[in-house]
Design a protein around this motif. Structure first.
Motif, PDB file in Angstrom:
ATOM      1  N   CYS A 103      -4.965   6.300  11.002  1.00 62.21           N
ATOM      2  CA  CYS A 103      -5.733   5.451  10.078  1.00 62.21           C
ATOM      3  C   CYS A 103      -4.991   4.133   9.883  1.00 62.21           C
ATOM      4  O   CYS A 103      -3.823   4.124   9.483  1.00 62.21           O
ATOM      5  CB  CYS A 103      -5.929   6.167   8.741  1.00 62.21           C
ATOM      6  N   ASP A 104      -5.653   3.033  10.147  1.00 64.71           N
ATOM      7  CA  ASP A 104      -5.026   1.709  10.043  1.00 64.71           C
ATOM      8  C   ASP A 104      -5.113   1.129   8.637  1.00 64.71           C
ATOM      9  O   ASP A 104      -4.808  -0.033   8.427  1.00 64.71           O
ATOM     10  CB  ASP A 104      -5.677   0.747  11.038  1.00 64.71           C
ATOM     11  N   ALA A 105      -5.530   1.921   7.666  1.00 65.14           N
ATOM     12  CA  ALA A 105      -5.584   1.477   6.270  1.00 65.14           C
ATOM     13  C   ALA A 105      -4.540   2.238   5.463  1.00 65.14           C
ATOM     14  O   ALA A 105      -4.272   3.415   5.736  1.00 65.14           O
ATOM     15  CB  ALA A 105      -6.975   1.720   5.680  1.00 65.14           C
ATOM     16  N   PRO A 106      -3.915   1.613   4.481  1.00 62.14           N
ATOM     17  CA  PRO A 106      -2.986   2.351   3.615  1.00 62.14           C
ATOM     18  C   PRO A 106      -3.712   3.475   2.878  1.00 62.14           C
ATOM     19  O   PRO A 106      -4.815   3.286   2.363  1.00 62.14           O
ATOM     20  CB  PRO A 106      -2.478   1.284   2.646  1.00 62.14           C
ATOM     21  N   VAL A 107      -3.086   4.624   2.837  1.00 65.83           N
ATOM     22  CA  VAL A 107      -3.652   5.791   2.166  1.00 65.83           C
ATOM     23  C   VAL A 107      -2.716   6.175   1.027  1.00 65.83           C
ATOM     24  O   VAL A 107      -1.544   6.496   1.263  1.00 65.83           O
ATOM     25  CB  VAL A 107      -3.837   6.973   3.132  1.00 65.83           C
ATOM     26  N   PHE A 108      -3.222   6.142  -0.207  1.00 64.13           N
ATOM     27  CA  PHE A 108      -2.426   6.458  -1.387  1.00 64.13           C
ATOM     28  C   PHE A 108      -2.941   7.761  -1.996  1.00 64.13           C
ATOM     29  O   PHE A 108      -4.140   7.904  -2.255  1.00 64.13           O
ATOM     30  CB  PHE A 108      -2.520   5.343  -2.430  1.00 64.13           C
TER      31      PHE A 108
END
Length: 275
Positions: free
Chosen positions: A177-182
């Motif tokens: 996944c190229d998006a930050p995952v919090f």
């Protein structure tokens, strides 16, 4: 009867002084491409994936790669939900939504998102997706499907009851996944193991500050506390200086012990005892 000698007799050899070789000396003889790939335990871990600036220069300096990582899981540990999430992530919103079509995905936040407040941070209503899910198993399933879709923007998932194997599964999916995952969890989760390469705890600090502790990161450990200014930009121009810091705590009153050993709580009684 003959005796079988198992140990050689004689004085034990005295250990010589141990030489400490600097790391530079150890890597000098290596090929350049190998020496550049050597990681030292006193350094921050290297991050190959893209990072997004947190908006706090002091925090970026302590995060591997200089920002929030992509293709990886970041765990936010809070003493209470819906208190510090946006005060920590708010300055990163312009970077998170810089690309056209970027969206912030919220999975089961503890409270209904405040659209006007998020709009002041830069999250317009058409760039926000709120997914309300009941039950830990359903939350986990939605988080997995969302991460595997490789969205553009950022993903925030509230998983207060996640188990270590579930976090490990999310970490595996996050690597694509190229998006930050919090993942937002209670601070008590520090007692549990976590596959998240980055674990950050956030508490309210003095005034408008937040206190950030990096509990886990790739590379050298960080035991300090980052006191970050977290006043919203829309309040920065209206809050007077006298309200920007909390008043100093009042000194504790020195109690005069009673002759029988119990503390005197009445000032007059304390005066009589002292007299």
């Amino acid at each position: 009867m003959s005796t079988l000698a198992l140990w050689q007799e004689g004085p034990e050899p005295s250990p010589g002084p141990s030489a400490v070789v600097p790391p530079e000396e150890l890597t000098r003889a290596l090929p350049v491409h190998v020496a550049e790939a050597v990681w030292r335990g006193t350094e921050l871990g290297k991050v190959e994936a893209r990072v997004v600036s947190s908006g706090f220069p002091a925090l970026d300096a302590e995060l591997p790669g200089g920002g929030w990582p992509t293709r990886s899981l970041t765990e936010l540990l809070l003493p209470q939900s819906a208190i510090c999430e946006w005060r920590l992530l708010g300055p990163a919103v312009p970077s998170l939504l810089a690309e056209e079509g970027s969206t912030v995905y919220l999975v089961s936040p503890p409270k209904q998102p405040n659209a006007p407040g998020l709009a002041q941070l830069g999250v317009a209503p058409d760039r926000l997706v709120w997914i309300e899910v009941k039950g830990p198993a359903d939350r986990l399933w939605v988080a997995e499907q969302l991460i595997k879709s490789d969205p553009c923007g950022a993903v925030l998932v509230w998983l207060p009851q996640a188990r270590p194997e579930q976090l490990r599964r999310l970490q595996v999916h996050s690597q694509s996944c190229d998006a930050p995952v919090f993942i937002v969890r209670p601070e008590t989760a520090l007692r549990d193991t976590s596959a998240a390469p980055l674990r950050v705890s956030v508490t309210l600090g003095a005034g408008w500050n937040i206190d950030v502790r990096i509990r886990k990161r790739r590379g050298a450990t960080f035991d300090g506390v980052l006191q970050l200014p977290a006043m919203p930009s829309n309040l920065d121009i209206v809050i007077p200086p006298r309200l920007r810091t909390l008043p100093a705590p009042r000194p504790a009153r020195q109690e005069v012990p009673h002759v029988l050993g119990s503390p005197a709580t009445n000032p007059a009684a304390a005066f009589r005892v002292a007299h």
